[in-house]
Design an enzyme around this catalytic site. Structure first.
Site, short mmCIF file in Angstrom:
data_model
loop_
_atom_site.label_atom_id
_atom_site.label_comp_id
_atom_site.label_asym_id
_atom_site.label_seq_id
_atom_site.Cartn_x
_atom_site.Cartn_y
_atom_site.Cartn_z
N GLY A 38 1.13 -1.02 -0.02
CA GLY A 38 0.08 -0.10 0.08
C GLY A 38 0.83 1.16 -0.16
O GLY A 38 1.83 1.61 -0.60
N ILE A 39 0.35 2.44 0.59
CA ILE A 39 0.73 3.57 0.35
C ILE A 39 0.62 4.23 1.86
O ILE A 39 0.82 3.47 2.91
CB ILE A 39 0.01 4.60 -0.17
CG1 ILE A 39 -0.61 4.31 -1.55
CG2 ILE A 39 0.31 6.12 0.38
CD1 ILE A 39 -1.80 5.49 -2.21
N GLY A 40 2.80 4.68 1.73
CA GLY A 40 2.93 4.62 3.49
C GLY A 40 4.89 5.03 3.69
O GLY A 40 5.46 3.99 2.50
N ILE A 84 5.45 2.60 5.50
CA ILE A 84 5.52 0.64 6.19
C ILE A 84 6.22 0.16 5.32
O ILE A 84 6.80 -0.48 5.49
CB ILE A 84 4.32 0.52 6.72
CG1 ILE A 84 3.85 1.35 8.37
CG2 ILE A 84 4.16 -0.87 6.67
CD1 ILE A 84 2.75 0.23 8.95
N GLU A 124 -1.98 -2.44 -6.48
CA GLU A 124 -2.41 -1.37 -6.67
C GLU A 124 -1.28 -0.35 -6.98
O GLU A 124 -1.54 0.22 -7.88
CB GLU A 124 -3.63 -0.70 -6.15
CG GLU A 124 -2.92 -0.33 -4.66
CD GLU A 124 -4.36 -0.02 -3.65
OE1 GLU A 124 -5.59 -0.53 -4.20
OE2 GLU A 124 -4.07 0.72 -3.23
N GLY A 150 -8.34 0.29 -1.46
CA GLY A 150 -8.12 -0.99 -2.29
C GLY A 150 -7.41 -1.80 -1.18
O GLY A 150 -7.20 -2.69 -1.65
#
Length: 628
Positions: A213-215, A217, A236, A334
């Protein structure tokens, strides 16, 4: 066919394309067509009440400024950026919750019919095809569903492979305007985020397929995958961290079972390094979110690992990720698509990873009950793992009681007592469960150590959520093992007794276990303990190993770890009482420097390890202590 600049418009005639009250879509993420927005604001005066729809946008978000409130009404599927967030808070913008995989259907099924799609594309090739570049996501679907495609041709937009092309003849209007893509720097590492990244990486097996995902982590996770092999990507999005994994051969997509050999994404954003990497790269393919995020497609990847974050998780496993209370903060995105797809994948692992606290440690993100107004994005039935800087909580197949204990274990220590007290009121945890989990500082930041063995063995502290596992471990022993270990035959290992044995204050006594863990399947294979005897500055040590694992070195590993802890805590001696005929265990102790001494019971042997060379002084002190 040769495309020449004379075919591009210098100016858009907005009044011939749009009417007041129309609905338009604006391109996503790093592909927001800012020149078109500027043109619409300047040359589209007189057009009012235009509904603007979009997902995340990396832009100045000029259309969300208060002075344009009468011209543009925003309806966003993902809240990103200060201006958009402020507009939602002030009621000048709407937030529409929707799974990213289903946003396209809102356009194609005329639930939210589009009059125009304002998009950014690359320069056309010699055949007239332009690429959507770094943002295919819902842009392709919006373009296909809209009455008019209005394009900003950007010579700096990378040409990406996959299902990313539109022909220039499909555009109702287009202008050429060079626009530098917005860069998102790789987040700086912090101790907490790094530790979360390490734990998540431990859940990733060689040959797995990843969604990141985003970020901060996900970027941290990529740093701890450098020694993995044959990974794949179906995500995604990707950012800079994936570039190095591909260049170093760690991500080669060799064992993917869906689109083998290809990294599959729907958009990307990061630094120019990433944008250059995806340009004309046949190994990275971009597809619409309706395809990439479709749970059935995600599940076609065996060993699918989905890594997402959250704002709050309650002790039953419910996940909040789009709001802080009733304050909408981001969006569904997502997350549910990939959590669902990974849970249906063969050997898949849906993971929620988050820091244990927020507001500089003032509040716990692991909570007994969700904050008032918070909405559940991912249900308690979907999540298999929750990871914080304090470890991995495994939830699949766990009762509510076991989930609560698992999640308390990965909560910040300053909140554990309060969390246990709160859920005890709800009868999720029985009254005999009195202690919260405690860490063993001497093990370091990582309280889970992977052992160098042929199977998936881990060493970690025993904790309250192991109650049922310890009970099963006890009943797996033969009578001979029980007799050798306990010197008598216990009749029953009740849940209360098991709970007492796993609820250990690890700052005084020590209780370690070696578990075999494959996904959510966890089995205790060995247990080692020492009990502190303060008046002697000593401890009594014991261990037991599952019969099928005897001779594999587990007892030695447990004993060595307990010796190391005892030394660091300044103990003077460690001793064990062993049945005289238990030659195997006696041999283990003697290999670690334990010496035999007389014991009043001729059937038992006492073995002692001295942590100082002044053995005579210790024996004198011990005798004095006993006489007192």
């Amino acid at each position: 066919m040769q495309i020449v600049k004379s075919q591009f418009s210098n100016k858009i005639d907005w009044h011939s394309l749009l009417n007041s009250g129309n609905r338009v879509f604006i391109g996503s993420n790093a592909a927001v067509p800012n020149a078109l927005i500027d043109s619409l604001i300047e040359d589209g005066k007189g057009l009012n009440d235009i509904e603007v729809t979009h997902i995340s946008t990396l832009s100045d978000d000029k259309w969300a400024l208060p002075e344009y409130a009468s011209r543009f009404k925003i309806n966003t599927f993902f809240i990103h950026g200060k201006l958009i967030r402020k507009a939602v808070e002030e009621g000048r913008a709407d937030y529409t919750p929707c799974f990213l995989s289903e946003v396209s259907g809102l356009f194609s099924d005329d639930i939210l019919p589009l009059d125009a799609a304002l998009i950014m594309v690359s320069s056309p090739d010699e055949l007239g095809f332009c690429s959507l570049g770094v943002s295919v996501d819902v842009v392709m679907s919006a373009a296909r569903a809209a009455k008019h495609i209005i394009a900003q041709v950007n010579p700096l937009m990378p040409r990406t492979c996959g299902h990313s092309f539109l022909h220039i003849s499909e555009f109702s209007a287009c202008i050429e305007h060079q626009q530098i893509l917005p860069e998102v720097a790789v987040p700086e590492a912090t101790k907490i985020i790094d530790r979360i990244g390490q734990y998540v990486a431990m859940l990733v097996e060689d040959g797995a397929t990843l969604q990141l995902g985003i970020g901060k982590i996900p970027n941290a996770v990529t740093r701890y995958l450098q020694h993995h092999k044959n990974l794949g990507v179906h995500s995604e999005m990707i950012s800079d961290g994936v570039v190095d994994l591909i260049k170093n051969g760690i991500v080669n997509n060799r064992y993917k079972t869906f689109h083998p050999g290809k990294t599959v994404v729907s958009f990307c954003f990061g630094t120019q390094k990433l944008y250059d990497f995806v340009d004309m790269n046949p190994h990275v393919e971009f597809y619409p979110s309706s395809y990439v995020n479709k749970p059935a497609n995600i599940a076609k990847n065996d060993n699918m690992v989905a890594i997402n974050s959250a704002l709050e998780v309650d002790l039953s496993g419910q996940v909040v990720s789009d709001s802080i209370g009733d304050h909408f903060y981001s969006g569904i995105g997502g997350q549910v698509d990939f959590v669902t797809g990974a849970s249906k994948s063969k050997n898949g692992k849906p993971i929620i990873a988050l820091p244990s606290t927020a507001r500089n440690g003032e509040v716990s993100r692991i909570v007994a009950t969700l904050s008032e107004g918070s909405g559940v994005v991912t249900s308690r039935g979907n999540v298999h793992y929750v990871v914080t800087e304090f470890g991995i909580a495994s939830l699949q197949g766990k009762s509510v009681r076991e989930r609560a204990l698992e999640l308390i274990r990965v909560a910040h220590p300053q909140f554990r007592d309060e969390l246990l007290a709160q859920i005890r009121k709800k009868y999720w945890v029985p009254d005999y469960q009195k202690n919260t989990p405690t860490d063993i500082p001497e093990l370091g930041d990582m309280q889970l150590l992977r052992l160098d063995m042929s199977e998936k063995f881990y060493l970690r502290p025993l904790n309250p959520s192991d109650e049922r596992r310890l009970q099963e471990f006890f009943y797996s022993h033969t009578k001979e093992t029980i007799n050798m270990r306990y010197n008598y035959t216990p009749g029953q290992m009740t849940r209360e007794k098991s709970c007492d044995l796993v609820s250990v204050d690890q700052s005084k006594d020590v209780a370690l276990t070696i578990v075999r863990q494959e996904g959510s399947k966890v089995r205790i294979e060995a247990v080692g303990r020492y009990y502190l005897i303060p008046q002697k500055n000593s401890c009594e040590v014991a261990f037991v190993t599952r019969e099928t694992n005897q001779g594999q070195g587990m007892a030695k590993r447990l004993l060595q770890t307990m010796i190391d802890i005892a030394k660091k805590r300044g103990l003077k001696t460690m001793f064990a009482l062993v049945k005289s005929n238990n030659k195997a265990m006696i041999s283990v102790f003697e290999q670690f420097g334990f010496v035999r001494s007389l014991h009043s019971d001729f059937q038992e042997m006492e073995l002692t390890k001295y942590f100082t060379t002044d053995k005579e002084s210790i024996q004198t002190e011990t005798a004095q202590g006993e006489s007192k």
